[in-house]
Scaffold this motif. Structure first.
Motif, PDB file in Angstrom:
ATOM      1  N   VAL A  50       0.858  -1.190   0.000  1.00 22.16           N
ATOM      2  CA  VAL A  50       0.000   0.000   0.000  1.00 22.16           C
ATOM      3  C   VAL A  50       0.891   1.236   0.000  1.00 22.16           C
ATOM      4  O   VAL A  50       1.810   1.355   0.807  1.00 22.16           O
ATOM      5  N   THR A  51       0.603   2.136  -0.925  1.00 22.08           N
ATOM      6  CA  THR A  51       1.308   3.405  -0.995  1.00 22.08           C
ATOM      7  C   THR A  51       0.290   4.534  -0.878  1.00 22.08           C
ATOM      8  O   THR A  51      -0.903   4.337  -1.121  1.00 22.08           O
ATOM      9  N   ALA A  52       0.775   5.699  -0.504  1.00 21.44           N
ATOM     10  CA  ALA A  52      -0.068   6.890  -0.356  1.00 21.44           C
ATOM     11  C   ALA A  52       0.860   8.096  -0.339  1.00 21.44           C
ATOM     12  O   ALA A  52       2.060   7.970  -0.568  1.00 21.44           O
ATOM     13  N   ASN A  53       0.285   9.250  -0.040  1.00 20.52           N
ATOM     14  CA  ASN A  53       1.085  10.452   0.178  1.00 20.52           C
ATOM     15  C   ASN A  53       0.793  10.968   1.574  1.00 20.52           C
ATOM     16  O   ASN A  53      -0.369  11.014   1.989  1.00 20.52           O
ATOM     17  N   TYR A  83       4.787   4.331   2.370  1.00 23.51           N
ATOM     18  CA  TYR A  83       4.355   2.947   2.248  1.00 23.51           C
ATOM     19  C   TYR A  83       3.959   2.422   3.615  1.00 23.51           C
ATOM     20  O   TYR A  83       4.615   2.735   4.617  1.00 23.51           O
ATOM     21  N   LEU A  84       2.909   1.623   3.667  1.00 26.67           N
ATOM     22  CA  LEU A  84       2.425   1.045   4.916  1.00 26.67           C
ATOM     23  C   LEU A  84       3.333  -0.093   5.352  1.00 26.67           C
ATOM     24  O   LEU A  84       3.653  -0.980   4.562  1.00 26.67           O
ATOM     25  N   THR A  85       3.742  -0.077   6.629  1.00 28.43           N
ATOM     26  CA  THR A  85       4.602  -1.128   7.174  1.00 28.43           C
ATOM     27  C   THR A  85       3.762  -2.186   7.890  1.00 28.43           C
ATOM     28  O   THR A  85       2.564  -1.998   8.118  1.00 28.43           O
ATOM     29  N   GLU A  86       4.402  -3.278   8.264  1.00 29.26           N
ATOM     30  CA  GLU A  86       3.724  -4.349   9.003  1.00 29.26           C
ATOM     31  C   GLU A  86       3.118  -3.832  10.307  1.00 29.26           C
ATOM     32  O   GLU A  86       2.077  -4.295  10.741  1.00 29.26           O
ATOM     33  N   SER A  87       3.780  -2.868  10.937  1.00 28.81           N
ATOM     34  CA  SER A  87       3.312  -2.349  12.226  1.00 28.81           C
ATOM     35  C   SER A  87       2.196  -1.316  12.075  1.00 28.81           C
ATOM     36  O   SER A  87       1.705  -0.800  13.071  1.00 28.81           O
ATOM     37  N   ASP A 136      -1.987 -12.142  -0.999  1.00 27.40           N
ATOM     38  CA  ASP A 136      -3.302 -12.636  -0.603  1.00 27.40           C
ATOM     39  C   ASP A 136      -4.312 -11.488  -0.662  1.00 27.40           C
ATOM     40  O   ASP A 136      -4.111 -10.442  -0.018  1.00 27.40           O
ATOM     41  N   ALA A 137      -5.386 -11.677  -1.411  1.00 31.85           N
ATOM     42  CA  ALA A 137      -6.375 -10.608  -1.599  1.00 31.85           C
ATOM     43  C   ALA A 137      -6.995 -10.152  -0.284  1.00 31.85           C
ATOM     44  O   ALA A 137      -7.210  -8.951  -0.075  1.00 31.85           O
ATOM     45  N   ALA A 138      -7.264 -11.073   0.629  1.00 34.67           N
ATOM     46  CA  ALA A 138      -7.860 -10.696   1.916  1.00 34.67           C
ATOM     47  C   ALA A 138      -6.890  -9.843   2.731  1.00 34.67           C
ATOM     48  O   ALA A 138      -7.285  -8.849   3.349  1.00 34.67           O
ATOM     49  N   ALA A 139      -5.622 -10.215   2.724  1.00 33.97           N
ATOM     50  CA  ALA A 139      -4.615  -9.440   3.456  1.00 33.97           C
ATOM     51  C   ALA A 139      -4.446  -8.062   2.820  1.00 33.97           C
ATOM     52  O   ALA A 139      -4.271  -7.068   3.530  1.00 33.97           O
ATOM     53  N   GLN A 140      -4.515  -7.989   1.498  1.00 30.32           N
ATOM     54  CA  GLN A 140      -4.406  -6.706   0.811  1.00 30.32           C
ATOM     55  C   GLN A 140      -5.583  -5.807   1.171  1.00 30.32           C
ATOM     56  O   GLN A 140      -5.406  -4.609   1.404  1.00 30.32           O
ATOM     57  N   LEU A 190      -5.483  -2.116   3.079  1.00 30.15           N
ATOM     58  CA  LEU A 190      -6.190  -0.916   2.609  1.00 30.15           C
ATOM     59  C   LEU A 190      -7.123  -0.356   3.671  1.00 30.15           C
ATOM     60  O   LEU A 190      -7.262   0.863   3.803  1.00 30.15           O
ATOM     61  N   LYS A 191      -7.766  -1.232   4.449  1.00 31.74           N
ATOM     62  CA  LYS A 191      -8.629  -0.762   5.540  1.00 31.74           C
ATOM     63  C   LYS A 191      -7.812   0.006   6.575  1.00 31.74           C
ATOM     64  O   LYS A 191      -8.250   1.034   7.092  1.00 31.74           O
ATOM     65  N   ARG A 192      -6.614  -0.500   6.895  1.00 34.30           N
ATOM     66  CA  ARG A 192      -5.728   0.213   7.820  1.00 34.30           C
ATOM     67  C   ARG A 192      -5.392   1.590   7.268  1.00 34.30           C
ATOM     68  O   ARG A 192      -5.388   2.587   7.988  1.00 34.30           O
ATOM     69  N   ALA A 193      -5.104   1.631   5.968  1.00 37.94           N
ATOM     70  CA  ALA A 193      -4.754   2.897   5.338  1.00 37.94           C
ATOM     71  C   ALA A 193      -5.930   3.872   5.365  1.00 37.94           C
ATOM     72  O   ALA A 193      -5.751   5.065   5.618  1.00 37.94           O
ATOM     73  N   GLU A 194      -7.129   3.371   5.133  1.00 36.19           N
ATOM     74  CA  GLU A 194      -8.312   4.237   5.149  1.00 36.19           C
ATOM     75  C   GLU A 194      -8.536   4.857   6.526  1.00 36.19           C
ATOM     76  O   GLU A 194      -9.026   5.983   6.628  1.00 36.19           O
TER      77      GLU A 194
END
Length: 106
Positions: A11-14, A23-27, A42-46, A50-54
């Protein structure tokens, strides 16, 4: 014929304040370094990433999160698209043309 492997995605963002590519890290934190990004094929993990990023969009930490395809070569993550290669490399303008970084109010 064997199935084509599913590519890794990160996952990338600004970052909202400076506009930096992150970029989103494991933590669940954000880093400027692609090689520190959490990845999954894995689509579910992806979807979960994205939910974490939102949540960080709602908290006004980042904007525009999306998945980017990457590959790992000799232990180093590399983007698969030209656009993401440019984004991962950093600003494409000379340093003396860039705006001064924002200073937090005291």
């Amino acid at each position: 014929m064997p199935n084509k492997p599913v590519p890794l995605k990160a996952v990338t963002a600004n970052r909202l304040r400076e506009g930096d590519v992150v970029y989103l890290t494991e933590s669940g934190l954000w880093t400027a370094w692609l090689n520190q990004a959490a990845t999954s094929n894995d689509a579910a993990a992806q979807d979960e990433m994205l939910k974490r990023a939102e949540a960080d969009v709602a908290a006004r930490k980042i904007v525009g999160p999306y998945l980017v395809e990457v590959t790992e070569v000799d232990g180093i993550l590399q983007p698969l698209s030209t656009r993401e290669t440019i984004r991962a490399a950093g600003p494409t303008v000379r340093a003396d043309y860039r705006k001064a970084p924002l200073v937090a109010d005291a």
